[in-house]
Design an enzyme around this catalytic site. Structure first.
Site, PDB file in Angstrom:
ATOM      1  N   ARG A  90      -1.719  59.577  33.187  1.00 32.55           N
ATOM      2  CA  ARG A  90      -3.052  59.049  33.538  1.00 32.55           C
ATOM      3  C   ARG A  90      -4.152  59.794  32.783  1.00 32.55           C
ATOM      4  O   ARG A  90      -5.221  59.260  32.521  1.00 32.55           O
ATOM      5  CB  ARG A  90      -3.278  59.121  35.059  1.00 32.55           C
ATOM      6  N   TYR A 143     -18.762  37.328  29.639  1.00 30.35           N
ATOM      7  CA  TYR A 143     -17.463  37.020  30.222  1.00 30.35           C
ATOM      8  C   TYR A 143     -17.655  36.988  31.748  1.00 30.35           C
ATOM      9  O   TYR A 143     -18.311  37.881  32.304  1.00 30.35           O
ATOM     10  CB  TYR A 143     -16.463  38.112  29.818  1.00 30.35           C
ATOM     11  N   ASP A 214     -19.599  44.369  24.343  1.00 31.13           N
ATOM     12  CA  ASP A 214     -18.247  43.808  24.422  1.00 31.13           C
ATOM     13  C   ASP A 214     -17.966  43.132  23.086  1.00 31.13           C
ATOM     14  O   ASP A 214     -18.575  42.117  22.750  1.00 31.13           O
ATOM     15  CB  ASP A 214     -18.183  42.809  25.588  1.00 31.13           C
ATOM     16  N   LYS A 239      -6.623  40.499  24.345  1.00 29.33           N
ATOM     17  CA  LYS A 239      -6.900  39.336  23.513  1.00 29.33           C
ATOM     18  C   LYS A 239      -6.459  39.592  22.069  1.00 29.33           C
ATOM     19  O   LYS A 239      -5.302  39.821  21.846  1.00 29.33           O
ATOM     20  CB  LYS A 239      -8.384  38.991  23.628  1.00 29.33           C
TER      21      LYS A 239
HETATM   22  C1  LIG Z   1     -10.830  38.624  28.839  1.00 31.74           C
HETATM   23  C2  LIG Z   1     -12.118  39.255  28.603  1.00 31.74           C
HETATM   24  C3  LIG Z   1     -12.507  40.386  29.329  1.00 31.74           C
HETATM   25  C4  LIG Z   1     -11.663  40.978  30.424  1.00 31.74           C
HETATM   26  O1  LIG Z   1     -10.515  41.592  29.914  1.00 31.74           O
HETATM   27  P1  LIG Z   1      -9.151  41.781  30.749  1.00 31.74           P
HETATM   28  O2  LIG Z   1      -8.231  42.371  29.752  1.00 31.74           O
HETATM   29  O3  LIG Z   1      -8.745  40.418  31.219  1.00 31.74           O
HETATM   30  O4  LIG Z   1      -9.457  42.675  31.886  1.00 31.74           O
HETATM   31  C5  LIG Z   1     -13.714  40.967  29.006  1.00 31.74           C
HETATM   32  N1  LIG Z   1     -14.523  40.467  28.057  1.00 31.74           N
HETATM   33  C6  LIG Z   1     -14.190  39.364  27.352  1.00 31.74           C
HETATM   34  C7  LIG Z   1     -15.122  38.854  26.301  1.00 31.74           C
HETATM   35  C8  LIG Z   1     -12.987  38.715  27.603  1.00 31.74           C
HETATM   36  O5  LIG Z   1     -12.663  37.616  26.904  1.00 31.74           O
END
Ligand SMILES: *Cc1c(COP(=O)(O)O)cnc(C)c1O
Length: 421
Positions: A90, A143, A214, A239
């Site tokens: 962790r 998101y 992000d 992603k």
């Molecule tokens: C999917 C997504 C998230 C969240 O990510 P997880 O891995 O599902 O927790 C955050 N920001 C964007 C732009 C996303 O597409």
């Protein structure tokens, strides 16, 4: 990165600039001063020097929750912060460290912290910068999970969130003495609006706000906000970074100071990555550049096809001249990305019919994998939102979001033709 540069020195690869050795049709300009091209970084970045006899070429999964010490003296030094040993996964793990160094290299940042999900990275980065009474200025187009975290959880923690549009108009009016963080996403999910990164950075610096962005949709292949002055970058590594729809993962990137604070938050809240996921993440990243290249190529072909189709009302893809942020995309991105959305003339019923009829495109949430996907945001990322919230997020009920995969574009277009027919 010094190690890699050193280990590649004298070979042909050492000469590879951001453009040479990395032919990417959809890349327009490289604005960063990296020594190695992004696809070279994706493969070699963060990896230990592998020159030698009988060495494995792949990073092993260190599937151990805990690590031994040679003596109590060593442990004492660790407890006093004088020794950087691994103690417990962790807190850190050698497989995780390779993933962290690789992503930091790709983003052109000092350090990174990998996490159990994108939301773990987002929540930990935000909480590392915020305390009771603070205020966040954020784009309303985000998101859905990030938006709901700030809507449903932050008020209970005494944190106020104020929203601005992607054009950042009126942002000055939202600043108060308690403003602490500027949080944006560009391009946005799901309508692909862009935020001017230079403008956002200048605003954050002027008001001494911690800037967090992000970068999931653009990926480090297409834009590197750290190089433009951002404090922290967060990703859903689920992603494009991992790229094969087989793990849930996240990462925060920034300078060592910020990353220390994010890691501390991960240690408190428990959002650490599993070493098995880290292995898949490292493996996925190695093909990031070529995947994005192919996805960009597919996306522009599909976007142009859709734009001409009589049943399509509007296509949201920054690569199209008709897109409101096309010029900004040309200015700040090296390609237009793998994501798009479109509205059908028949609204929600037509969108549902389309999604129920596609054969090659799969009906599924998430994005950035090798399979092309379609989804209705109102039933996925943007569920549980009021009409007013959807309007502000730019989502109409009939919006279809598309994640371009790596299939042959001719096959994808044939599938769209039959589904729209
Ligand atoms: C999917 C997504 C998230 C969240 O990510 P997880 O891995 O599902 O927790 C955050 N920001 C964007 C732009 C996303 O597409």
């Amino acid at each position: 990165m010094k190690d890699i540069v050193k280990s590649l020195r004298g070979t042909k690869l050492a000469l590879a600039g951001p453009q040479t050795g990395y032919k990417m049709e959809c890349i327009m300009k490289d604005k960063s001063a990296r020594k190695l091209g992004p696809q070279t970084q994706a493969i070699h970045g963060g990896e230990p020097n592998r020159r030698g006899v009988n060495g494995p070429i792949v990073t092993e999964i260190i599937r151990s929750s805990t690590f031994t010490f040679s003596s109590t003296e060593e442990m004492k030094l660790w407890a006093e912060g004088k020794n950087k040993a691994y103690i417990y996964t962790r807190y850190g793990n050698p497989t995780l460290s390779v993933a962290e160094k690789k992503i930091a290299a790709l983003e052109g940042a000092e350090a990174a912290v990998v996490t159990s999900s994108g939301m773990a990275a987002i929540s930990s980065a935000l909480l590392a910068a915020l305390k009771f009474g603070d205020e966040v200025i954020s784009t309303a187009q985000l998101y859905g999970g990030s938006y709901r975290l700030m809507r449903d959880v932050f008020p209970n923690m005494g944190i106020t969130v104020r929203h601005v549009g992607t054009d950042l108009a009126g942002m000055e009016n939202l600043v108060t003495p308690r403003s602490k963080v500027l949080y944006v996403e560009t391009p946005t999910n799901p309508t692909l609006r862009l935020v001017d990164i230079h403008k956002a950075v200048a605003f954050a610096k002027k008001h001494k706000l911690v800037s967090i962005i992000d970068n999931t949709f653009a990926t480090p292949i297409l834009q590197n906000p750290i190089a433009l002055g951002y404090d922290m970058v967060v990703h859903s590594a689920t992603k494009a970074l991992a790229g094969h729809s087989d793990i849930i993962a996240g990462v925060a990137v920034g300078n060592s100071d910020w990353m220390k604070r994010v890691r501390q938050m991960i240690i408190y809240l428990g959002g650490s990555m599993d070493p098995g996921a880290a292995y898949l993440l490292i493996r996925g990243i190695k093909t990031l550049g070529v995947r994005i290249e192919r996805q960009c190529e597919n996306a522009i072909a599909v976007a142009k096809f859709l734009e001409k189709h009589s049943k399509v009302e509007r296509v949201h893809y920054p690569g199209l001249k008709s897109h409101a942020d096309h010029k900004l995309a040309r200015k700040q991105m090296r390609g237009f990305g793998s994501m798009m959305a479109f509205d059908l003339k028949g609204g929600l019923p037509a969108a549902r019919r389309f999604c129920d009829r596609v054969r090659l495109f799969l009906l599924a949430a998430s994005l950035g994998g090798v399979e092309s996907l379609v989804i209705l945001p109102i039933y996925s990322s943007h569920y549980n939102m009021t009409i007013e919230e959807l309007r502000r997020a730019g989502v109409s009920p009939g919006t279809v979001r598309v994640s371009m995969g790596l299939e042959d574009k001719e096959d994808l277009i044939e599938d769209l033709k039959q589904a729209l027919g």
